[in-house]
Design a protein around this motif. Sequence first.
Motif, mmCIF file in Angstrom:
data_model
loop_
_atom_site.group_PDB
_atom_site.id
_atom_site.type_symbol
_atom_site.label_atom_id
_atom_site.label_comp_id
_atom_site.label_asym_id
_atom_site.label_seq_id
_atom_site.Cartn_x
_atom_site.Cartn_y
_atom_site.Cartn_z
ATOM 1 N N GLY A 47 0.797 -1.221 0.000
ATOM 2 C CA GLY A 47 0.000 0.000 0.000
ATOM 3 C C GLY A 47 0.829 1.270 0.000
ATOM 4 N N LYS A 50 6.574 1.896 -3.752
ATOM 5 C CA LYS A 50 7.749 1.030 -3.724
ATOM 6 C C LYS A 50 8.592 1.300 -4.969
ATOM 7 C CE LYS A 50 4.712 -2.338 -3.187
ATOM 8 N NZ LYS A 50 3.587 -1.669 -2.499
ATOM 9 N N ARG A 64 6.693 3.707 -13.460
ATOM 10 C CA ARG A 64 7.087 5.082 -13.711
ATOM 11 C C ARG A 64 8.542 5.038 -14.184
ATOM 12 N NH1 ARG A 64 2.382 5.765 -11.056
ATOM 13 N NH2 ARG A 64 1.557 7.878 -11.173
ATOM 14 N N LEU A 67 5.147 18.012 -11.131
ATOM 15 C CA LEU A 67 3.856 17.365 -10.886
ATOM 16 C C LEU A 67 3.926 15.843 -10.982
ATOM 17 C CD1 LEU A 67 0.809 17.892 -10.350
ATOM 18 C CD2 LEU A 67 0.488 17.692 -12.818
ATOM 19 N N VAL A 108 2.781 13.402 -8.038
ATOM 20 C CA VAL A 108 1.659 12.469 -8.195
ATOM 21 C C VAL A 108 2.123 11.047 -7.885
ATOM 22 C CG1 VAL A 108 0.112 11.395 -9.894
ATOM 23 C CG2 VAL A 108 0.316 13.887 -9.786
ATOM 24 N N GLN A 164 2.622 10.679 -4.288
ATOM 25 C CA GLN A 164 1.442 11.089 -3.514
ATOM 26 C C GLN A 164 1.785 12.195 -2.524
ATOM 27 O OE1 GLN A 164 0.024 7.332 -1.927
ATOM 28 N NE2 GLN A 164 -0.388 6.509 -3.950
ATOM 29 N N GLU A 185 0.944 15.419 -1.384
ATOM 30 C CA GLU A 185 -0.174 16.361 -1.429
ATOM 31 C C GLU A 185 0.341 17.799 -1.339
ATOM 32 O OE1 GLU A 185 -4.631 16.282 0.566
ATOM 33 O OE2 GLU A 185 -2.923 16.492 1.901
ATOM 34 N N GLY A 186 -0.152 18.639 -2.234
ATOM 35 C CA GLY A 186 0.189 20.057 -2.164
ATOM 36 C C GLY A 186 1.554 20.413 -2.706
ATOM 37 N N GLY A 222 -4.579 14.614 4.263
ATOM 38 C CA GLY A 222 -3.753 13.551 3.704
ATOM 39 C C GLY A 222 -4.550 12.509 2.936
ATOM 40 N N LEU A 232 -7.076 21.874 -0.050
ATOM 41 C CA LEU A 232 -6.607 20.828 -0.964
ATOM 42 C C LEU A 232 -7.720 19.853 -1.365
ATOM 43 C CD1 LEU A 232 -3.056 20.278 0.537
ATOM 44 C CD2 LEU A 232 -3.635 21.397 -1.631
ATOM 45 N N ARG A 264 -8.777 17.802 -10.312
ATOM 46 C CA ARG A 264 -9.097 16.783 -11.302
ATOM 47 C C ARG A 264 -10.480 17.128 -11.830
ATOM 48 N NH1 ARG A 264 -4.763 14.636 -8.898
ATOM 49 N NH2 ARG A 264 -3.805 12.916 -10.035
ATOM 50 N N ARG A 315 -5.406 14.684 -16.080
ATOM 51 C CA ARG A 315 -6.124 15.273 -14.944
ATOM 52 C C ARG A 315 -7.639 15.151 -15.120
ATOM 53 N NH1 ARG A 315 -2.566 16.166 -11.009
ATOM 54 N NH2 ARG A 315 -3.825 17.853 -10.152
ATOM 55 N N VAL A 329 -5.204 6.595 -10.480
ATOM 56 C CA VAL A 329 -4.097 7.432 -9.996
ATOM 57 C C VAL A 329 -4.635 8.486 -9.029
ATOM 58 C CG1 VAL A 329 -2.414 9.185 -10.686
ATOM 59 C CG2 VAL A 329 -2.543 7.028 -11.936
ATOM 60 N N GLN A 388 -5.543 6.900 -5.870
ATOM 61 C CA GLN A 388 -4.449 6.099 -5.307
ATOM 62 C C GLN A 388 -4.880 4.646 -5.109
ATOM 63 O OE1 GLN A 388 -3.267 8.378 -1.830
ATOM 64 N NE2 GLN A 388 -2.694 10.140 -3.052
ATOM 65 N N GLU A 419 -4.060 1.284 -5.766
ATOM 66 C CA GLU A 419 -2.913 0.482 -6.177
ATOM 67 C C GLU A 419 -3.377 -0.765 -6.931
ATOM 68 O OE1 GLU A 419 1.300 -0.657 -4.001
ATOM 69 O OE2 GLU A 419 -0.522 -1.477 -3.149
#
Lengths: 522, 522
Positions: free
Chosen positions: A190, A193, A234, A302, A306, A309, A311-312, B190, B212, B234, B260, B306, B309, B311
């Motif tokens: 989760g 990785k 990625r 970005l 992304v 993860q 945020e902000g 978060g 956010l 988004r 997005r 994405v 999130q 996975e």
Amino acid sequence: MDLERLLAVARGDQPADLLFVNGQVINTFTAEIEQTSVAIAEGRIAGLGDYHEADQIIDLQGRYLAPGLIDGHLHVESTYLTPEEYARAAVPRGVLGAIADPHEVANVRGIAGIQYMLEGARRVPMDLRFMASSCVPATHLETSGADLEAHEIQQVLGWEGVIGLAEMMNFPGVIYGDPSTLAKLEVAAGRVKDGHAPGVTGKQLNAYLCPLIGSDHETTAHDEGREKLRRGMRLMIREGSSEKNLAELLPLVNDGNYHRCLFVVDDRSALDLLNDGEVDAVVRKAITLGCDPLRALQMATLNTAVYFQLEGLGGIAPGYRANCFVFADLQNMHANEVYYGGKLVAQGGKALFQPSVRHTPQFLTTMNVRPYTREDLSLPATASPTFPVIEVVPHQILTRRLDEAPPVVDGAIVGDVSRDLLKLVVIERHKATGNIGKGLVRGFQLQRGALATTVAHDSHNIVVVGVDDRSIYAAARAVESTEGGLAVTDGDTVLGTLPLPVMGLMSLEPLESVAEELAKLD
Amino acid sequence: MDLERLLAVARGDQPADLLFVNGQVINTFTAEIEQTSVAIAEGRIAGLGDYHEADQIIDLQGRYLAPGLIDGHLHVESTYLTPEEYARAAVPRGVLGAIADPHEVANVRGIAGIQYMLEGARRVPMDLRFMASSCVPATHLETSGADLEAHEIQQVLGWEGVIGLAEMMNFPGVIYGDPSTLAKLEVAAGRVKDGHAPGVTGKQLNAYLCPLIGSDHETTAHDEGREKLRRGMRLMIREGSSEKNLAELLPLVNDGNYHRCLFVVDDRSALDLLNDGEVDAVVRKAITLGCDPLRALQMATLNTAVYFQLEGLGGIAPGYRANCFVFADLQNMHANEVYYGGKLVAQGGKALFQPSVRHTPQFLTTMNVRPYTREDLSLPATASPTFPVIEVVPHQILTRRLDEAPPVVDGAIVGDVSRDLLKLVVIERHKATGNIGKGLVRGFQLQRGALATTVAHDSHNIVVVGVDDRSIYAAARAVESTEGGLAVTDGDTVLGTLPLPVMGLMSLEPLESVAEELAKLD
């Protein structure tokens, strides 16, 4: 952060802390440039648009404003700098975020080493986050200073500032289902990785990805990169001090996949940081190679945010951290002013911060060497007339094996500069085992003297190469006396050293001095 | 999941459970189509490439294989179906994931209602995840069945299957910093936070985004959508039963921002699900409107995964869940066979699963109405000759206020079909308060009789519109007698009902029956 005040500023009901006007704002969400004002309050972007009042108004006079760059993968230790001094190199470049794998400190001092890095990161104006190192030690063929098993990785994953599992280098362990490797992946379920799979393709790559490893930064070939993107990874395009993959991989990036690509430096020396830059250098080079500047910026902001993860981070938008930098030339982007959380932290390439040096004895006394004499470095001749030699391949991490007949003097194998055969010695330095490895190497082309270092991937023992045992011994003793570092000797004479007393990996000196000493040593 | 076996299959050392050959595999990571085999084991994709052995080999004969579609935002309750029956509608369409806001059940039964939905989701072969409803009740002008404060939202956020904060409808509360609204956002820090900001632009939008908030599905205009994308949201492009925004917003999507953008249905009736489809219908329509099919699929799979999130969802790649569907025509995509976790779960548009009906008394007896008589529905005349009238605006959620002079009979205001003035009655049904709201409405054009419903956003009391009190009373009593639902009456005669006994919102019947009854009622 006072959200109510931030809202009031966003609404236009209260003056901002800081207001950028007449700027060209890089929009990484849409790959556009907007002519608009940007209001900042409480360390955050309050809004873009029609704002006029602020404690401080900065007229950008048509210059660009971009979100802080984020390096998707690096080893801070490879710079020879502490996190604090690394930040002093990165931040003036507009690099306000980085994801680091503290693999080297973890090999020397385990989770305490990782804590040292986290603590340093909290002292600097950038979002330096860490991944939990997955492969400590990297090999059982050498003695390391520490071991990280799954339960320790789990502990590290619970720490603030640690966001995932660092590059899983043990790809055979994953592919063939080694239980302790799978246990490490299991505790990171989760979480993000990172991967590390040089040249792994086809069914081997499929197997490697089954535990949902998300990225690769070891790709060196076009087809390899294409396959990895297709298999859901990625693609971290790396441009380090020695590993340079941008020119090969950039042509892979297209409209359909660019959002899966990011830029990283992996390993960059203090010298390169100072003279060339951090991930900003990769952005510049990508543009030179024909990449659209806005797309290059997306890959350094970005896309990284992304994937991890964060945020902000990664854009200039309401609520986002006010991490941004100003520059004049879109084709040749060099940060003029850099803001972190809305505060000016660098200007004209210079950091405006200088954290105090941390003198923590436990990290400054990591040399634990069993006493030895020069005679212990002797390499006894064997029955065979030939002896294996490690051949260095220029610009490659891999080496070749040769078999040569070395000179033998008084029953001991010695080097031969006429054939570029040098002596190589590894002295265990973590557990005072007294282990000393001795062998021959080709490729250094030293004519005399010796070079020693305690930055010796991945276990970071004392490694010395030299033409004679006197120089080798002197070099090894020199780096012991500085509690780690680099040394150059000629016979008994120490010609130069770069002390790296922080775990034998990092200097206590500022960036500029380290770069200067390194240049001298070179 | 036996990871060791999955690895063995990926390596090619063991036969797969299932192998697709001769397929054209939709690669959502790179927007490509690959001619390759796909091996499946342990409910996961083991690998793509050169595989030959499996317990079951399926020759796709050139048909396409795509990852399961994911609807980024919907209200299951709006289908009138339980989660189980909703899944029976969605899955045969290739929709194997959806993010639902259980706003309606939460308004009736609070967090217990949300648990009911989560439990249903666990019984079906799709990844139906939930967001914690943020605005219960949606208004304090009406009595709802429950209240969700920040601490309850925090509790819900801790439940398995709940992945973030649902659409923050109270945009004035955010913008003006209402403390209880900010507290709800705070407990979701978060986590993914969905937005809901119809027509909000400029500084108001900036303020709304400061905490956010990450998405918007209420955008109806091109410029509004462009601004929201630029501000980091988004863009959820919605195509529901009544709200249709695709044609307006699709032209916004370009190479720079498509990653997005995602597709959602928000509210779709059982009839539309059955006849038109779920988010697959949005994909088809987007392609008809000129969108590249691979990009349309990215917007209905990977982009959604994405953002939320998720996975291992959104693509066909090693380690990803083996959720996929087969179809023949890229331009007019209709799922033939659908696989969830590698198991065939739908074929030829029909679900191959049928969970048993849950008869849980606490959710089937939610009508709590204080006794009343027909006389209590009377609307006494006032001193003023005019009376306010709610005017329905076709295809809009907003209404207008009119002032008309209604007929008065025996001291009571009554309707006038010649002017399309009908009586509107709201009977509180959660707390037996005896509250009965009475007024006038224009726009229904009924000539006789009445319509009653307990699906009455957002508090879901009994709402009845009708030409006379006798019909209105009969309709209200009819939906009470079915523990919620829809009813049509003419005088004392009940012409038809759709019982919705599950919290007064959902039917206990299968999809097909509900669709049939709805068509009859229409």
